[in-house]
Design an enzyme around this catalytic site. Structure first.
Site, PDB file in Angstrom:
ATOM      1  N   HIS A  17      53.848  71.635  36.744  1.00 41.45           N
ATOM      2  CA  HIS A  17      53.877  71.048  35.324  1.00 41.45           C
ATOM      3  C   HIS A  17      52.691  70.108  34.885  1.00 41.45           C
ATOM      4  O   HIS A  17      52.329  70.140  33.829  1.00 41.45           O
ATOM      5  CB  HIS A  17      55.318  70.478  34.696  1.00 41.45           C
ATOM      6  CG  HIS A  17      55.597  70.760  33.296  1.00 41.45           C
ATOM      7  ND1 HIS A  17      56.606  70.545  32.761  1.00 41.45           N
ATOM      8  CD2 HIS A  17      54.623  71.342  32.270  1.00 41.45           C
ATOM      9  CE1 HIS A  17      56.672  70.840  31.355  1.00 41.45           C
ATOM     10  NE2 HIS A  17      55.535  71.598  31.384  1.00 41.45           N
ATOM     11  N   ASP A  32      59.361  74.293  31.248  1.00 40.74           N
ATOM     12  CA  ASP A  32      59.593  73.898  32.666  1.00 40.74           C
ATOM     13  C   ASP A  32      61.175  74.614  32.928  1.00 40.74           C
ATOM     14  O   ASP A  32      62.084  74.227  32.537  1.00 40.74           O
ATOM     15  CB  ASP A  32      59.757  72.334  32.739  1.00 40.74           C
ATOM     16  CG  ASP A  32      59.656  71.917  34.233  1.00 40.74           C
ATOM     17  OD1 ASP A  32      60.522  72.514  34.745  1.00 40.74           O
ATOM     18  OD2 ASP A  32      59.157  70.748  34.343  1.00 40.74           O
ATOM     19  N   HIS A  88      52.825  65.690  38.135  1.00 37.02           N
ATOM     20  CA  HIS A  88      53.716  66.716  37.320  1.00 37.02           C
ATOM     21  C   HIS A  88      54.687  65.784  36.514  1.00 37.02           C
ATOM     22  O   HIS A  88      55.406  66.257  35.540  1.00 37.02           O
ATOM     23  CB  HIS A  88      54.310  67.798  38.006  1.00 37.02           C
ATOM     24  CG  HIS A  88      55.559  67.196  38.898  1.00 37.02           C
ATOM     25  ND1 HIS A  88      56.451  68.233  39.522  1.00 37.02           N
ATOM     26  CD2 HIS A  88      55.827  66.042  39.392  1.00 37.02           C
ATOM     27  CE1 HIS A  88      57.445  67.386  40.088  1.00 37.02           C
ATOM     28  NE2 HIS A  88      57.047  66.124  40.123  1.00 37.02           N
ATOM     29  N   GLU A 135      56.838  75.353  37.148  1.00 37.99           N
ATOM     30  CA  GLU A 135      57.870  74.675  38.086  1.00 37.99           C
ATOM     31  C   GLU A 135      58.857  75.469  38.714  1.00 37.99           C
ATOM     32  O   GLU A 135      60.113  75.137  39.490  1.00 37.99           O
ATOM     33  CB  GLU A 135      58.474  73.387  37.660  1.00 37.99           C
ATOM     34  CG  GLU A 135      57.755  72.260  37.023  1.00 37.99           C
ATOM     35  CD  GLU A 135      57.079  71.395  38.260  1.00 37.99           C
ATOM     36  OE1 GLU A 135      57.764  71.317  39.478  1.00 37.99           O
ATOM     37  OE2 GLU A 135      55.998  70.811  38.050  1.00 37.99           O
ATOM     38  N   HIS A 168      63.089  66.735  32.092  1.00 40.63           N
ATOM     39  CA  HIS A 168      62.476  65.440  32.240  1.00 40.63           C
ATOM     40  C   HIS A 168      61.342  65.117  31.188  1.00 40.63           C
ATOM     41  O   HIS A 168      60.851  66.341  30.731  1.00 40.63           O
ATOM     42  CB  HIS A 168      61.617  65.224  33.766  1.00 40.63           C
ATOM     43  CG  HIS A 168      62.438  65.737  34.826  1.00 40.63           C
ATOM     44  ND1 HIS A 168      62.383  67.121  35.149  1.00 40.63           N
ATOM     45  CD2 HIS A 168      63.086  65.222  35.709  1.00 40.63           C
ATOM     46  CE1 HIS A 168      63.214  66.981  36.527  1.00 40.63           C
ATOM     47  NE2 HIS A 168      63.717  66.054  36.475  1.00 40.63           N
ATOM     48  N   ASP A 205      62.373  70.989  29.042  1.00 40.09           N
ATOM     49  CA  ASP A 205      62.501  70.132  30.353  1.00 40.09           C
ATOM     50  C   ASP A 205      63.812  69.543  30.590  1.00 40.09           C
ATOM     51  O   ASP A 205      64.110  68.783  29.570  1.00 40.09           O
ATOM     52  CB  ASP A 205      61.191  69.541  30.202  1.00 40.09           C
ATOM     53  CG  ASP A 205      60.530  69.298  31.655  1.00 40.09           C
ATOM     54  OD1 ASP A 205      61.173  68.650  32.667  1.00 40.09           O
ATOM     55  OD2 ASP A 205      59.221  69.056  31.741  1.00 40.09           O
ATOM     56  N   ASP A 248      63.228  73.968  34.946  1.00 38.92           N
ATOM     57  CA  ASP A 248      64.358  72.988  35.243  1.00 38.92           C
ATOM     58  C   ASP A 248      64.978  72.295  33.856  1.00 38.92           C
ATOM     59  O   ASP A 248      65.934  71.666  33.944  1.00 38.92           O
ATOM     60  CB  ASP A 248      63.874  71.742  36.257  1.00 38.92           C
ATOM     61  CG  ASP A 248      62.827  70.521  35.470  1.00 38.92           C
ATOM     62  OD1 ASP A 248      62.790  70.552  34.254  1.00 38.92           O
ATOM     63  OD2 ASP A 248      62.176  70.308  36.361  1.00 38.92           O
ATOM     64  N   ASP A 268      58.553  63.646  31.547  1.00 40.43           N
ATOM     65  CA  ASP A 268      57.135  63.881  31.925  1.00 40.43           C
ATOM     66  C   ASP A 268      56.039  62.907  31.352  1.00 40.43           C
ATOM     67  O   ASP A 268      54.858  63.266  31.027  1.00 40.43           O
ATOM     68  CB  ASP A 268      56.461  65.271  31.939  1.00 40.43           C
ATOM     69  CG  ASP A 268      57.432  66.348  32.560  1.00 40.43           C
ATOM     70  OD1 ASP A 268      58.154  65.950  33.579  1.00 40.43           O
ATOM     71  OD2 ASP A 268      57.096  67.565  32.478  1.00 40.43           O
TER      72      ASP A 268
HETATM   73 MN   LIG Z   1      58.387  69.112  33.542  1.00 34.27          MN
END
Ligand SMILES: [Mn+2]
Length: 302
Positions: free
Chosen positions: A97, A227, A141, A272, A126, A124, A229, A128
């Site tokens: 990412h 992303d 990332h 990712e 996260h 996402d 995830d 980030d």
């Molecule tokens: Mn990310």
């Protein structure tokens, strides 16, 4: 825009775990291009971009592989910018990412030149939004949002020729459920709009997306930074940093469908995806399914 340019960025220099470099291959094996062509879109796969190998070095002053991450991002910046100039919708297949820095910097510059209103949806688990000072690992990332908002090493924040590339009101995050302690403070200070999983639990995906997409109009350039995830880890094991408690299959579909309904999607990155963590390419196949919805595939004629 009904022309799509697929481009791969096979690298994991910004990630903690190796394997996101195989993401573009997994998406091709899952027939991403073919799936989009079947929706009536004109798809061109320009192949993979090239960049430095992963030297697997420890962080230097809180940043791991800065030089390699900068090189990859400059290449991505050029390639995404070129697609936009050719009036093609860039679909970047990551890769980790950190490459969103170059991709979104190119989109932001394009919007400034064309007088478009940029809106970035950051899907996402996260946030980030770490910096070299706050990151527990130094993996870049975990830093692209901070870099795009002007906080980070100059070699990254300045990639689009203007720092910050992005203003806080131009980005909103959806699906967030894993944020480091310092990062929470950054998000608050930066003023990023975050629809975390609690928000989705309490209000549902429909209201969340209505809020996230409010104000999107004819002049909007909608960019999606996906992303993988973002998705619940039980559904999508093929990522390097899986987090449980993410959107279900139906919630993710609704999210994509509501973005498609705006008709304003103009650039996309899918990041990712990590085939080394996947099971029989199921996560790549799920991503293709969701990207079809993002480009307007629906169950019924609407
Ligand atoms: Mn990310």
């Amino acid at each position: 825009m009904n022309k799509i340019r697929l481009m791969g960025a096979p690298t994991d220099v910004g990630a903690s775990r190796r394997g996101a470099s195989m993401g573009p291959a997994a998406l091709r094996v899952a027939d991403l291009g073919q799936a989009l062509a079947q929706l009536g879109l004109e798809v061109r796969d320009s192949g993979d971009l090239a960049g430095p190998a992963n030297p697997q070095l420890p962080p230097v002053q809180g940043l791991r592989h800065l030089e390699q991450v900068v090189q990859w991002n400059q290449t991505v910046f050029e390639a995404v910018g070129d697609a936009l100039r050719q009036e093609e919708l860039p679909l970047l297949m990551g890769g980790d990412h950190a490459l969103a820095i170059g991709s979104i910097a190119a989109v932001a510059r394009h919007c400034r030149q064309q007088g478009k209103e940029l809106r970035v949806l950051w899907l996402d688990a996260h946030a980030d939004a770490n910096t070299d000072a706050s990151s527990p690992t130094g993996n870049i990332h975990g830093m692209p949002v901070a870099c795009l908002l002007g906080v980070g090493p100059q070699a990254l924040t300045g990639i689009g020729g203007q720092a910050p590339a992005l203003l806080p009101q131009q980005i909103c995050q959806i699906g967030i459920r894993s944020v480091d302690r310092e990062e929470k403070r950054h998000l608050r200070e930066l003023g990023v709009r975050v629809y975390d999983m609690r928000h989705i639990d309490e209000h549902g995906m429909r209201l969340t997306m209505e809020q996230a997409l409010s104000g999107v109009g004819p002049q909007t350039h909608l960019h999606v930074s996906f992303d993988v995830d973002f998705l619940d880890s039980a559904l999508a094991p093929g990522v390097g940093t899986a987090v449980p408690g993410g959107p279900t299959y139906r919630e993710a579909q609704l999210c994509m469908e509501m973005i498609a309904d705006t008709g304003r999607l103009a650039s996309l990155e899918v990041m990712e995806l990590n085939p080394a963590c996947d099971v029989r390419n199921q996560t790549a196949e799920l991503v293709v399914d969701l990207v079809e919805s993002l480009f307007g595939k629906s169950t019924l004629i609407r």
